[in-house]
Each structure stands twice: as structure tokens, then as C-alpha cells.
Design an enzyme around this catalytic site. Structure first.
Site, PDB file in Angstrom:
ATOM      1  N   LYS A 242       0.713  -1.139   0.062  1.00 24.49           N
ATOM      2  CA  LYS A 242      -0.077  -0.012  -0.060  1.00 24.49           C
ATOM      3  C   LYS A 242       0.647   0.900   0.070  1.00 24.49           C
ATOM      4  O   LYS A 242       2.100   1.172   0.670  1.00 24.49           O
ATOM      5  CB  LYS A 242      -0.963   0.214   1.451  1.00 24.49           C
ATOM      6  CG  LYS A 242      -1.962  -0.979   1.475  1.00 24.49           C
ATOM      7  CD  LYS A 242      -2.571  -0.671   2.695  1.00 24.49           C
ATOM      8  CE  LYS A 242      -3.668  -2.131   2.906  1.00 24.49           C
ATOM      9  NZ  LYS A 242      -4.948  -1.655   2.174  1.00 24.49           N
ATOM     10  N   ARG A 316     -10.061 -11.656   2.954  1.00 23.17           N
ATOM     11  CA  ARG A 316     -10.982 -12.625   2.538  1.00 23.17           C
ATOM     12  C   ARG A 316     -10.413 -14.139   2.439  1.00 23.17           C
ATOM     13  O   ARG A 316     -11.122 -15.090   2.455  1.00 23.17           O
ATOM     14  CB  ARG A 316     -11.293 -12.362   1.014  1.00 23.17           C
ATOM     15  CG  ARG A 316     -10.323 -12.191  -0.256  1.00 23.17           C
ATOM     16  CD  ARG A 316     -10.739 -11.609  -1.377  1.00 23.17           C
ATOM     17  NE  ARG A 316     -10.686 -10.005  -1.087  1.00 23.17           N
ATOM     18  CZ  ARG A 316     -11.187  -9.270  -1.936  1.00 23.17           C
ATOM     19  NH1 ARG A 316     -11.633  -9.837  -2.969  1.00 23.17           N
ATOM     20  NH2 ARG A 316     -11.364  -7.766  -1.709  1.00 23.17           N
TER      21      ARG A 316
END
Length: 464
Positions: A242, A316
Site C-alpha cells: 500500500k 478474504r
């Protein structure tokens, strides 16, 4: 640490400052019944009975005074209508005139939350105690405030002090309080049974090794309910790193785990007759020579092979293994919480969790429960037409959809692949953070969707 049980007390006629509640509709009638001196002071304070306004007026005797507070609807006090009072009044005891606070007691308590672990307390006042004639409601309100505070404390704590072992400590504390059992699988022991949790967390420092934390509580013959939380204690993005601006708040990426822990606390404190199975998939998505890579293909507990399209879609993955285990016990219901996608925030903003469910009746119940608790959610669709976005040429599924469209939906569709067929399941994509303060809700970690979920469970299962 705020002791919420000390802030809401049964009214036994003890001394307390009176608080008069007015709203805009009834303000003129109220004002016309006041002495001229009071009308003059109200005019000077520019008080008009609008929601959030307040004025201090002198009482009948020396040193006596009272509060007049404006609310949106005097006939239906919401959770936050007294919160500003609790934030601004001096310490002491208060009672509403001619009424019980009802739901408004929650905001009175949460307004006195402080996260001062790392600095000297900036509020030197003592507690502001609210009296209520509805003594039977006190425990329920206190339990809700304590659960909200737990979410806030866990999310506000920086990642160096809130890694996987700290989440395990929080679960063990909860288990000790309520007599629950804890099972923990961690480190390389995850590799065979929970390979996606292992892959996401294996690059972290050994002290922050990934783990699956399970808490078991309740009688075996009660309906089984599973609560699953995403516990990514810090998310660098992995090798798909990120930018620094996006990494700044990633201490909150375990907000789903915080919600699941807090909901488990509410269930146990209320002694709901359920067989509770809490699962926290805890890991740090770190960067190292052994970090999982874009293009890797991971095995999963479900037997589904997963191509890694983006290492920053890691939440996830850990949830997939945890949801699979949850389904193996054939629960009546699975609820999961995760700070899963920025797409949900783009669609719904910071205050409104995205809700997905594979069961329409369950979704309707949750939306209604959120409305009743003033803890709203908004249902988004598990749109089957977008499943093709997760196709892989080399594996059963890709963890990241191509093109950036419908990010919250494709993430939920990914999770659905790991839910046991026929099991009612709901997924909360929650922000777990409040970017700006509101009365009773300070900037920082926040519980969003928590009370909606508990209201559903209480409505379904009741109490012993």
C-alpha cells in the site's frame, strides 16, 4: 478505564440535578410556562429547543441549578440525544424530569469513553451519573456500552500492541470471564489445516505468528451460532504494498475481529441460550522473503485452489479458512465481520456497514434490527453475474476481481464460496472507524453493525 456500571444507576430518590427535555415542537409551550427571568435567560442563551442545544438555568435555592436540553423528538428518545450533555456537564448525578432515559442512556455512557492508554487523561472531571427509574434496563445498556468500548479499545490500540497474540489474549480474557473454552492453532501448525491463514501471516515476526483463535461457549443442545472475525492486525498490503497514506489506519484492519469478540461478549453477558462458536483469523500481512506473492496459488481448507491476484486482498483469504471451519459444525447461523473493502466505503461512506446475506429472511431481519437499534446497515447484493470477475485460468478462483468494479460484491462472492451450502450466513463489511466525532461517538475506533447483530440474536433466541 471507564466503569459503565457506575454511570447508570437506579433512581432511589437520591440527590441529582434535574434535566428537562424539550423539542422544537413543544418549545413555545414550555417557554410560555416559565417565569419572565427564565424566558430572558433562555433568549440570552439563544436556546430554542433544537436537538443538541442546552442551557443551564438557576434553581429555586442557593447553589441549585438545572439543565434544559433540546432533542429531536421528546416522545422518542434515541440513543445519542443525551450524549452531548454527558460530554459537557460537570461531574455529578442527573435525572430526567418526569421520564426515564430509555435508549438515550446508551449515549450517556458511551460519551464518557476515553482512550488514554498512551497519554495523561485530558478530562479531569469525575463521572456524570444518570439516574433511571427503569432499573431492569440497566444491565442491558451497560453491556452494550462495554461491548462498544471493547471494539474501540481494540481498534484504537496501535499494531505493535495489538498483534495476533494480543487478540488471543483478549479472547482468553473473555473466555475466563464467562467460563468458555479456548483453542488456538498458530504458526506452522496452520499450514495443513488452514493454509490461507498461514500464507497471509507467515512473513510476520515470529512473535506475531498467525493463528486461528476459537472460543466455545454454551450448552451442546442449544442452537449453534458461529461468529467469525477478520483479525488482520496490520496490513502493509504485502508485496502489493500500500502507499503510506493507505497504510496509516491499517491498525484498524482487525476491526472485524474486534466486532466478533464484542458480539460474543454481549451474547455471553446476556446468557443467550445458544452454542456459541467464535472464530478469529489473526495475522499480520507483512513483507518478507517468505511472503506470499502475486501469482501464487494457495490451497484452502475447503479444497478450493486460490490464485493470488493481489496480496492486498488478504482478509478474504483468512476468512475463507475460518468460514470453512465454522460450517463444519453445521451451525444454524454464521455472522462474519470484516474491514474488508474500500469499495464498501466508497459506496456507503464510513457510517453505514455493507451487509451481504445468502438468505433474504436473515437480511431482512438484520436490516430491521439495525433500524430498531439505531445501528443501521445497508444490504448490497450477492450478484451472481459478477462471479466471472473472480475467474482464474490456473486455479478454481482468483482472490481479486479484475477491473476494480464492484469490489465489495466480488469480495463477498469470494467469501460465499467458503460457506457451507444451506447455512444462513451474513457478512458485515464494516469500517470500524469514525473519521470525525459525533456526540457519544468520538473519532477513532467504532462499533458499526454490532448492536444490529446482537438485536437479531436476542430477537431470535431470547434469554434464559
Amino acid at each position: 478505564m471507564t466503569v459503565y456500571a457506575d454511570l447508570l444507576k437506579a433512581d432511589a430518590g437520591q440527590p441529582a440535578r434535574p434535566v428537562h427535555i424539550v423539542d422544537s415542537a413543544g418549545f413555545d409551550a414550555w417557554l410560555s410556562g416559565q417565569p419572565e427571568a427564565v424566558r430572558t435567560m433562555v433568549a440570552a442563551a439563544r436556546f430554542s429547543g433544537k436537538a443538541g442545544e442546552q442551557v443551564i438555568l438557576p434553581g429555586a435555592g442557593a447553589g441549585e441549578w438545572l439543565v434544559v436540553a433540546g432533542v429531536r423528538d421528546r416522545g422518542a428518545l434515541g440513543p445519542w440525544c443525551l450524549a452531548r450533555l454527558a460530554e459537557t456537564l460537570v461531574e455529578g448525578s442527573y435525572r430526567l424530569v418526569d421520564r426515564s432515559p430509555g435508549e438515550a442512556a446508551l449515549g450517556w455512557l458511551t460519551a464518557q469513553y476515553r482512550f488514554d492508554r498512551y497519554r495523561k487523561a485530558d478530562d479531569k472531571r469525575g463521572p456524570r451519573v444518570l439516574l433511571t427509574a427503569d432499573a431492569a434496563r440497566i444491565d442491558r445498556v451497560v453491556q452494550a456500552a462495554e461491548a462498544i468500548a471493547l471494539v474501540r479499545d481494540l481498534v484504537n490500540t496501535p499494531a505493535a500492541d495489538m498483534g495476533p497474540p494480543h487478540l488471543e489474549d483478549a479472547a482468553r480474557t473473555l473466555a475466563g470471564r464467562f467460563g468458555a473454552r479456548i483453542d488456538v492453532t498458530k504458526g506452522d501448525d496452520l499450514a495443513s489445516g488452514f493454509p490461507m491463514i498461514h500464507a497471509v501471516g507467515k512473513a510476520a515476526d515470529r512473535a506475531f505468528a498467525p493463528r486461528l483463535i476459537e472460543l466455545h461457549w454454551g450448552l451442546e443442545d442449544h442452537p449453534r451460532v458461529a461468529l467469525v472475525g477478520k483479525g488482520i492486525c496490520f496490513d502493509s498490503g504485502g508485496l502489493d504494498i500500500k502507499p503510506s497514506s493507505a497504510m496509516r489506519l491499517m491498525k484498524k484492519d482487525m476491526g472485524g475481529a474486534a466486532h466478533a469478540l464484542a458480539l460474543a461478549q454481549m451474547v455471553m453477558a446476556a446468557n443467550l441460550p445458544v452454542r456459541l462458536h467464535l472464530l478469529i483469523a489473526a495475522a499480520e500481512n507483512a513483507i518478507g522473503g517468505n511472503a506470499f506473492r502475486p501469482g501464487d496459488i494457495l490451497a484452502s481448507r475447503k479444497g478450493i485452489s486460490v490464485e493470488i491476484g493481489n496480496t492486498d486482498a488478504e482478509g478474504r483469504l483468512v476468512l475463507g479458512d475460518a468460514l470453512t471451519l465454522a460450517g463444519e459444525a453445521a451451525p444454524q447461523l454464521i455472522l462474519d465481520f470484516a474491514t474488508l473493502t474500500g469499495a464498501a466505503r466508497v459506496a456507503l461512506g464510513p457510517d453505514l456497514p455493507a451487509l451481504f446475506a445468502n438468505d433474504d429472511a436473515l437480511a431482512d431481519e438484520l436490516v430491521a434490527a439495525g433500524a430498531a437499534a439505531d445501528d443501521p446497515t445497508w444490504r448490497l447484493p450477492l450478484w451472481d453475474g459478477y462471479a466471472d470477475m473472480l475467474k482464474s485460468d490456473v486455479a478454481d478462483i482468483n482472490n481479486a476481481g479484475e477491473g476494480g468494479f464492484a469490489g465489495a460484491i466480488t469480495a463477498a462472492l469470494f467469501l460465499r464460496r467458503f460457506v457451507r451450502d444451506g447455512t444462513p450466513w451474513a457478512h458485515f463489511d464494516t469500517f470500524a472507524w469514525r473519521p470525525s466525532a459525533k456526540p457519544g461517538r468520538p473519532k477513532g475506533g467504532e462499533a458499526l453493525g454490532l448492536r444490529a447483530a446482537f438485536t437479531l440474536l436476542r430477537n431470535r433466541y431470547g434469554a434464559n
